[in-house]
Enzyme design. Sequence first.
Site, short mmCIF file in Angstrom:
data_model
loop_
_atom_site.label_atom_id
_atom_site.label_comp_id
_atom_site.label_asym_id
_atom_site.label_seq_id
_atom_site.Cartn_x
_atom_site.Cartn_y
_atom_site.Cartn_z
N GLY A 713 45.32 33.41 30.71
CA GLY A 713 44.36 34.45 30.33
C GLY A 713 44.56 35.71 31.13
O GLY A 713 45.29 35.74 32.12
N PHE A 717 40.81 43.26 35.37
CA PHE A 717 41.37 43.53 36.69
C PHE A 717 42.47 42.55 37.10
O PHE A 717 42.96 42.64 38.22
CB PHE A 717 40.26 43.49 37.74
CG PHE A 717 39.21 44.54 37.53
CD1 PHE A 717 39.55 45.89 37.56
CD2 PHE A 717 37.90 44.19 37.28
CE1 PHE A 717 38.58 46.87 37.37
CE2 PHE A 717 36.94 45.16 37.08
CZ PHE A 717 37.28 46.50 37.12
N VAL A 720 45.29 35.46 34.91
CA VAL A 720 44.96 34.12 35.38
C VAL A 720 46.10 33.16 35.04
O VAL A 720 46.57 33.13 33.90
CB VAL A 720 43.64 33.62 34.75
CG1 VAL A 720 43.26 32.26 35.33
CG2 VAL A 720 42.53 34.63 34.99
N LYS A 735 43.58 33.62 39.81
CA LYS A 735 43.37 34.96 39.26
C LYS A 735 44.05 35.97 40.18
O LYS A 735 43.62 36.19 41.31
CB LYS A 735 41.87 35.27 39.15
CG LYS A 735 41.57 36.65 38.58
CD LYS A 735 40.07 36.85 38.46
CE LYS A 735 39.72 38.22 37.91
NZ LYS A 735 38.26 38.41 37.80
N ASP A 843 28.37 41.05 33.41
CA ASP A 843 29.43 41.00 32.40
C ASP A 843 29.44 39.64 31.71
O ASP A 843 30.50 39.02 31.56
CB ASP A 843 30.79 41.30 33.03
CG ASP A 843 31.84 41.66 31.98
OD1 ASP A 843 31.46 42.04 30.86
OD2 ASP A 843 33.05 41.58 32.28
#
Length: 1014
Positions: A713, A717, A720, A735, A843
């Site tokens: 993914g 920013f 992953v 990440k 978010d």
Amino acid sequence: MKSMMRLFLVLAFNALMLLEAYGFTDESDRQALLEFKSQVSEGKRNALSSWNNSFPLCSWKGVRCGRKHKRVTLLDLNGLQLGGLISPSIGNLSFLISLNLSDNSFGGTIPREVGNLFRLHYLDMSLNYLGGGIPASLSNCSRLLYLDLDSNHLGESIPSELVSLTKLINLYLGHNNLKGKLPVSLGNLTSLKNLDLANNNIEGGLPDSVARLTHMVYLELSTNNFSGVFPPAIYNVSSLEFLNVFMSGFSGTLRPDFGNLLPRLQMLYMGNNYFTGAIPTTLPNISSLQELGMEFNSLTGSIPPSFGKVQNLQMLTLNDNFFGSQSFGDLDFLDALTNCTQLHNLDVNKNRLRGDLPASIVNLSTTLTSLSLDTNIISGSIPHEIGNLKNLQELWLERNLLTGPLPSSLGKLLELKKLSLYSNRLSGEIPSSIGNITLLETLYLFNNSLEGIVPPSLGNCSYLLQLRIERNKLSGTIPREIMQIKTLVTLGLEHNSFTATLPNEVGGLEFLVTLSVANNKLSGKLPETLGSCLSMEILYLHNNSFVGVIPDIRRLVSVREISLEENSLSGSIPGYLANFSKLQRLNLSDNNFEGRVPREGIFQNATIVSVFGNRNLCGGIKELKLKPCFAQAPAMETRHSSHLKKVVIGVSVGIALLLFLVIASVSLWLRKRKKNHHINNLTSSTLGAFHEKISYGDLRNATDGFSSSNLIGSGSFGTVFKALLPTENKIVAVKVLNLQRHGAMKSFMAECESLKDIRHRNLVKLLTACSSVDFQGNEFRALIYEFMPNGSLDMWLHPEEIEEIRRPSRTLTLLERLNIAVDVASVLDYLHVHCHEPIAHCDLKPSNVLLDDDLTAHVSDFGLARLLLKFDQESFFNQLSSAGVRGTIGYAAPEYGMGGQPSIHGDVYSFGVLVLEMFTGKRPTNELFEGSFTLHSYTKSALPERVLDIADKSILHSGLRIGFPVVECLKVIFDVGLRCCEESPMNRLATSEAAKELISIRERFFKTRRTTRR
């Protein structure tokens, strides 16, 4: 003397028993309950506030005592929103007969000490978050009659010791991710009447011993991984009234005497398996049968006309099989079904049924709401009296060989919402009576031979979303009345013979996504109002006789295809088209356009743009093969003094600008140096909260050099990766921050600071972090999380948008979605209320909700999180969320767009949007939603009558038992979502209230599911 001694011993024994009942052991029950309470989180309700020494034990909330003594015999804490762990002290309540802890948020495991409750008759721990398997010690509760552990995360296999509970009548173990095979001696539970094993991962088959369960009434086996033929043992359970093996993995043919062996069946669901052969001719002998589902198998032969004898039949779904001999007797069963006066759903689509559509279908039950005969080989005409089916809501007859006209009696179907007759051989005119069907939402008449005009009365269908009448022989003008149906999303009129102009009223269709009037005889100028169709994605106007310039459509930024070829359009190509980033096809060929073709944006790609056949165009990229454009040279200045003056001014301005840039660069360098020093100090202190760190080299090795094969993914920013840490032999998610992206370092700090001190079962656990440099000496930051094997909620809700190899193998059920919503609400309540300081996530969206092995939800990505307090070190986090950082479009609260500060109310709004998306299947950024028409208003407009129309259709096909109150359940869920995303922050539900209501929904409706089967 001996008799006196005996009398003394008897009296002493009785005294001791009385002392035990009324004395010491009353205190032992009190201590057991207080110990239980000590491990329970009560939330804001303080449901156990009466559990203290100020109140008598037997008056404590949920506690009941026996009449002859003061021992606790009943503990009922159902639906009190309790959390925490179940204390082993529960096993000290030795007089307990009934224990109900259902519909709470208990985690951990079921204590093995529950097995000490040898007097227990009733045990219900359903609708919690319990894991760790079913304790074998429950087999010690030999008097147990009722055991309900439904809807937890127990996992593991069913312990074989449970088969010793020979008095058990009700056993509910569904929705638990149970694995392994069923105990061989399951048949020892000879008193069993109700057994629910739905939605697990049980393998193998049913043991032969099930044949001994001769009192069984309810057997639920849907959505498992069974294998082999339909279990022969079931044929011996003649008492069965409910049998569900939907999507269970069974195969083979059914015994010819099926109906004689199971004569009491009322509900039989066998869809989505691998059954072959014919429907047993004895099946219609089951006179009590009400609902029969055998869809999505490989069944062959004919559909027995003897189903007409089953007078209580309400639902018959046989679609997606291979029924039919392709002879002219395939439809005889339709004649017979006219005797079934309670029939409300008949679906035999996608088979091989041949023959003329019998006129007798108009005599089917007037309670019929859905009739699906599509995708067969049915010929003949639609009966004139089709309007007799007055309660019909859906009529699907597409993809057959039907001929003749559309009956005017269609206009009598006033409840009809979906009418699909496309890809037949229908002729004649569209009857104006169709305009009487004011609730109509879908009208598919394309690919026929219809002629004449489009009746203006269609404008009365004010709920119409899809109108497709393309590829017919229609003529005349396009009625302006159609362009006044504000709800239209798709309007397909191409390949007809329409004349005159495209009506100006088209600009009022603000939700229109697809407009196709291609291949007609339209003329005149394109309406200026076309630019108001802000939802437009597909615009097909080609092969007509339109003239003039392209109207101003610069606001159609979502458009993906524009086809204007083969017209007589003129003027220049609008330069703003270059900025249409979503445009995949622009065809302007064979017109009279002139002037320069832009070279920017989409015009750099010749595979997207087509402009041939316009003789007066020039320029553009070389692949377009146009002639070059010759620009006229600018006139020379005639006065030398004027020229000199301009040179002097230019040089002066240049020097001033250069000086300004030098000063600004030095200032920015000093500020950046100070800022980096400050961030490094914060990084050091924040990362100190983690017990271990990991090096760049370790992460590089664990991800095979950050290989794309390990990519799982990416976000705003960072990226992953899936990684294997060899030191712990553990799979994790890494990440990696893209430090070139503005705000990435602050995002890294926000995530570390938010997660370093908080713990919750529904948060993704941050294991450690890496703050280092890579092998080239560049700064490197990474966060290491626990790995979530089931990916994000986003990929489950929208599987069509991801690669085939990563798609989930199935869709989420209604209960699974509800569980996920409860998980997310619970963790938001924790962040907002129960943390050391309130935290706003900022978010929340489906891609930031990750799912573990058991589909338990874990909220992730705290890169925009805000601690809602004054932060000592120069208010670092207040600087973090700059005016532009407020979450994701569609999910961010409206006050954020007006400069509002992050708050817990903003999270509630995002949660409301997430709930609506989960149960409608539509993103808030769907092409339907533009301007004032949002996911919120779309949902609100459908309540309460049209809830099934907006619900994600995959919910209705994911193993949900027919008869379950889906509509009522969804109404309440949508209401919660709407109340969470109210415009005003003060009107929104608190997350604690949202969690409470969702848990209540789960209890009310899924408890109903269990109640109705007993």
